[in-house]
Design an enzyme around this catalytic site. Structure first.
Site, PDB file in Angstrom:
ATOM      1  N   CYS A  86      42.454  38.273  46.612  1.00  0.00           N
ATOM      2  CA  CYS A  86      41.546  37.954  47.706  1.00  0.00           C
ATOM      3  C   CYS A  86      41.706  38.978  48.841  1.00  0.00           C
ATOM      4  O   CYS A  86      41.349  40.134  48.670  1.00  0.00           O
ATOM      5  CB  CYS A  86      41.760  36.511  48.162  1.00  0.00           C
ATOM      6  SG  CYS A  86      40.380  35.824  49.114  1.00  0.00           S
ATOM      7  N   HIS A 194      41.857  33.267  42.820  1.00  0.00           N
ATOM      8  CA  HIS A 194      43.257  32.938  43.108  1.00  0.00           C
ATOM      9  C   HIS A 194      43.969  32.342  41.890  1.00  0.00           C
ATOM     10  O   HIS A 194      44.041  31.110  41.760  1.00  0.00           O
ATOM     11  CB  HIS A 194      43.325  31.927  44.253  1.00  0.00           C
ATOM     12  CG  HIS A 194      42.990  32.466  45.591  1.00  0.00           C
ATOM     13  ND1 HIS A 194      43.941  32.971  46.459  1.00  0.00           N
ATOM     14  CD2 HIS A 194      41.803  32.596  46.232  1.00  0.00           C
ATOM     15  CE1 HIS A 194      43.362  33.367  47.581  1.00  0.00           C
ATOM     16  NE2 HIS A 194      42.055  33.158  47.466  1.00  0.00           N
ATOM     17  N   GLU A 196      47.075  32.083  41.491  1.00  0.00           N
ATOM     18  CA  GLU A 196      48.253  31.347  41.976  1.00  0.00           C
ATOM     19  C   GLU A 196      47.902  29.921  42.377  1.00  0.00           C
ATOM     20  O   GLU A 196      48.803  29.095  42.608  1.00  0.00           O
ATOM     21  CB  GLU A 196      48.903  32.098  43.150  1.00  0.00           C
ATOM     22  CG  GLU A 196      48.265  31.918  44.511  1.00  0.00           C
ATOM     23  CD  GLU A 196      46.995  32.708  44.755  1.00  0.00           C
ATOM     24  OE1 GLU A 196      46.570  32.814  45.917  1.00  0.00           O
ATOM     25  OE2 GLU A 196      46.412  33.227  43.768  1.00  0.00           O
TER      26      GLU A 196
END
Length: 222
Positions: A86, A194, A196
Site C-alpha cells: 500500500c 494487504h 498481512e
C-alpha cells in the site's frame, strides 16, 4: 529470516506487517524513519501501509527522502529483499526501486474492501507459494492505488514476467489491472492489497499466509 519493518510518522500497518513476519517464523526489528542504517543481518525490509508523513506532497514522496530509505536503497542494491504494501508500494516507486507511480483512484474515493486477485506469476520468492493464475482474496484500503506506467515500462514488466498480481475486477483504474509488480531481480515486490490482513480465519480469510511462508522457505534455503 530477519525482517526489518520501517516505521514512519503516519504508518498504521507496521505492527500488522511485523506480526505477519513473526507468524512465519522470522525475527523482526522495528526501524524508525530517522535511523540511517538497518540492523545487521537483515534479509528483508518491510515497508508498511499507512499515511507516511500525512501523505503530503505525493503519497510516499517525503518518506522516500527519509534517512532510512537511503539504507533501504543500499540494501536492495546489494541484492536484499523488500516488500512494500500500500503506502509502502508508493514509497518504493518514489525511491525508484520500482517503476511507475500510484495515482488517485479512478473513482476519486477511498476504497476499503476485500478483492479478488489473480496470481500473475509464481516465479518469485513472494508468489512461489501460489499457483500461477490462482485467484486469492486480499483486503485493500487506499485512496491512491491507481497504478500507472508508460507503455514502454508496461511492455517490459509484461515481457519480463514482473507483474505479480492483477485485479480480477479492477477497483481503482490501475492500468492493465495491475495490483503488484516485481523488480528486475525479482527480490522487491510492491503491491497495493494487504496480504498481512489475510492471515487468520477470524479476520475473514488466510490467503496471505502462503506469501509469508514462501518468503521464509526462500530465506531458509538461500
Amino acid at each position: 529470516m530477519h525482517a526489518a519493518v520501517l516505521v514512519f510518522p503516519g504508518s498504521n500497518c507496521d505492527r500488522d506487517l511485523a506480526v505477519a513476519f513473526e507468524k512465519s517464523g522470522a525475527k523482526v526489528s522495528m526501524v524508525w524513519h530517522k535511523d540511517a542504517a538497518l540492523p545487521a543481518g537483515v534479509d528483508i525490509v518491510g515497508v508498511p501501509g499507512g499515511f507516511s508523513y500525512g501523505d503530503y506532497l505525493r503519497c510516499g514522496a517525503i518518506a522516500a527522502n527519509s534517512p532510512i530509505c537511503g539504507a533501504l536503497k543500499t540494501h536492495v542494491e546489494r541484492g536484499g529483499y523488500a516488500l512494500g504494501i500500500c503506502n509502502g508500494f508508493q514509497v518504493l516507486t518514489e525511491t525508484h526501486l520500482l517503476p511507475g507511480a500510484l495515482r488517485r483512484n479512478a473513482g476519486i474515493k477511498y476504497i476499503c474492501d476485500t478483492v479478488e486477485l489473480q496470481v500473475a506469476t509464481a516465479d518469485s520468492a513472494f508468489t512461489s507459494g501460489y499457483t500461477k493464475d490462482a485467484v486469492i482474496n486480499v483486503p485493500i484500503a487506499h485512496h491512491d492505488g491507481n497504478y500507472f506506467a508508460d507503455d514502454e515500462t508496461l511492455a517490459r514488466l509484461e515481457g519480463e514476467d514482473r507483474i505479480a498480481f492483477t485485479y480480477a475486477k479492477n477497483p481503482n483504474g490501475s492500468v492493465r489491472d495491475i495490483a503488484g509488480i516485481l523488480s528486475e531481480n525479482r527480490r522487491v515486490l510492491g503491491m497495493m492489497p494487504h496480504p498481512e490482513r489475510a492471515l487468520e480465519a477470524t479476520h475473514g480469510n488466510t490467503d496471505g499466509v502462503a506469501m509469508f511462508r514462501a518468503l521464509m522457505d526462500t530465506m531458509a534455503t538461500a
